[in-house]
Design an enzyme around this catalytic site. Sequence first.
Site, PDB file in Angstrom:
ATOM      1  N   GLU A   1     -19.101 -45.669 -25.498  1.00 26.72           N
ATOM      2  CA  GLU A   1     -18.235 -46.396 -26.422  1.00 26.72           C
ATOM      3  C   GLU A   1     -18.262 -45.703 -27.781  1.00 26.72           C
ATOM      4  O   GLU A   1     -19.265 -45.743 -28.493  1.00 26.72           O
ATOM      5  CB  GLU A   1     -18.709 -47.837 -26.578  1.00 26.72           C
TER       6      GLU A   1
ATOM      7  N   ASP B   1     -23.697 -48.019 -25.492  1.00 28.70           N
ATOM      8  CA  ASP B   1     -23.168 -48.805 -26.599  1.00 28.70           C
ATOM      9  C   ASP B   1     -23.249 -48.025 -27.906  1.00 28.70           C
ATOM     10  O   ASP B   1     -24.259 -47.384 -28.208  1.00 28.70           O
ATOM     11  CB  ASP B   1     -23.984 -50.100 -26.719  1.00 28.70           C
TER      12      ASP B   1
ATOM     13  N   ASN C   1     -29.159 -48.089 -30.002  1.00 28.92           N
ATOM     14  CA  ASN C   1     -28.965 -47.774 -31.419  1.00 28.92           C
ATOM     15  C   ASN C   1     -29.900 -48.523 -32.354  1.00 28.92           C
ATOM     16  O   ASN C   1     -30.307 -47.978 -33.379  1.00 28.92           O
ATOM     17  CB  ASN C   1     -27.522 -48.079 -31.824  1.00 28.92           C
TER      18      ASN C   1
ATOM     19  N   ASP D   1     -34.770 -44.498 -35.347  1.00 31.48           N
ATOM     20  CA  ASP D   1     -34.803 -43.069 -35.673  1.00 31.48           C
ATOM     21  C   ASP D   1     -34.998 -42.291 -34.373  1.00 31.48           C
ATOM     22  O   ASP D   1     -36.114 -42.192 -33.860  1.00 31.48           O
ATOM     23  CB  ASP D   1     -35.945 -42.766 -36.648  1.00 31.48           C
TER      24      ASP D   1
END
Length: 527
Positions: free
Chosen positions: A295, A264, A134, A235
Amino acid sequence: MFSKLASWFSHAFESPPSPLLYMRLGPEGRDDNPLMIQFFTWDCLHNSLSWWKHFETEVPRLAELGITQVWLPPPNKAAEPKGRGYDAYDLWDLGEFVHKGTVATRWGTREELLHACKVANEHGIDILIDAVLNHKLGADHTETFRAVPVQESNRLRNAGPPRQIQGWTSFDYPGRGDKYSTLHWHHEHFTGVDWDQTTRTKGIYRIAEPGRRGWSRNVDPELGNYDFLLGVDIDHRHPEVQEDLLSWGKWVLQTTGATGFRLDAIKHIDRKFTLKWIQETRAAAGDKSMFVVSEYWSGNLKLILPYIKAFKGETTFFDVPLHMNFNQASRERTRYDLRKILNNTIVQVKPNDAVTFVDNHDTASLFPAVEGKSLESWVGDNFKIQAYAIILLRGYGYPCVFYGDLYPNKECYSENIARNITLLIEARRHFAYGATDDYLAHPNYIGFVRRGDATHSGCAVILSNKEDDSGGHIHELRMNVGVENAGKTYASHMTKHGRVEIDAAGWGTFSCFANNVQVWTPLEQAD
């Protein structure tokens, strides 16, 4: 033309595959129940060994317990020397290059990791990689670019006019150079940052250079748009980003010998990219059964179900709503109605999509707040064993045991709880097979029976949340273990002292001390 139309309709209304029915939950050829362990806590460090060496030394015991999969902490180089890896600096550095003043990660060196994975595979244990896709942290240099501050409570609303800021967005990897990957990250690869170096101001800044598309729309709508979580937000629509992350997925599996991933923070990542990443990584690995668990942190089942649908059976999901029920039960104690423990959970409505757990590194009471918020939802010791009995012994979902509950540590260890979890794991391995029959008898005590299969005898389980100051209150529950067990004697597995005679119709009266768990198994197999 008609045949094509008919084919389209048939595929349009097909149900997605059930992940737990086709994914690899351990090495092939094993008949025992599969079981995952999360092998770390938030603050864990070994006194004398690197974490990878510690894991390697524990592999034989884990194999003996019946562990088939181990979820390891993120193996990548972190932004800080003792960073856990969730502060991801370089995914390609597994403890090989001098970055952030160290070669090793918090967990050890690349060589130690690869050797530990090899030993695990030799003992019949699969490795799961914790993939942090992320965000990034710990950039090597700042860059100047145009950005817009946005509101913390609603990232779709501006908190001020566009401005030039300096953000930590230049990742050059001087220690690694171009080995494994030639991509050096810059501000065009990110959507937002949380720091302006010019004014030394913390906030959420959406990068607003010409041609930029802002936040991804394919993320969770919490806080208006939850694309940004922390650090420097990736991005995932950028072609170079996609190419790099897709290459990394295949590479890390090949390098470590791992067979799957824990993903994650997926609620913050573009859903379309995440689905593509799973599908293409699975294809590149040549393993249609590659295991993936995601998750999505929410206790609200209604928010999770659309995500489950969007991922088309390509990933399992941690059952956070069930964990939240466990937490509530531990807080409310006797006032909690155990008959409702599975209500509004993934394992109740989509059991073959659910990875069940009691606690993890995020829920521990010492876990630090992120952006002023904490995920703290620890399941208290008064309900810990009851919760583990539910996830380990019922026939639905796929359980994950937490290192912090099983191994001595400074954060959350209880010797009594660890001993009882070990007994429940033994019961899972030897007895918890076949259909599950529930006996939701009373708000403070419930039971269930596993009917067994061709090679396992099954078991009867009763659990209580009734607080009893005298320490002597006993619940009794009449349950049927099947006529095939008529005339047999069942023994208590947890305390090794009780006996239950099964009548001609397969019924027996099973007991449990208040605020406790008891597992009953046929005497000839209860040793």
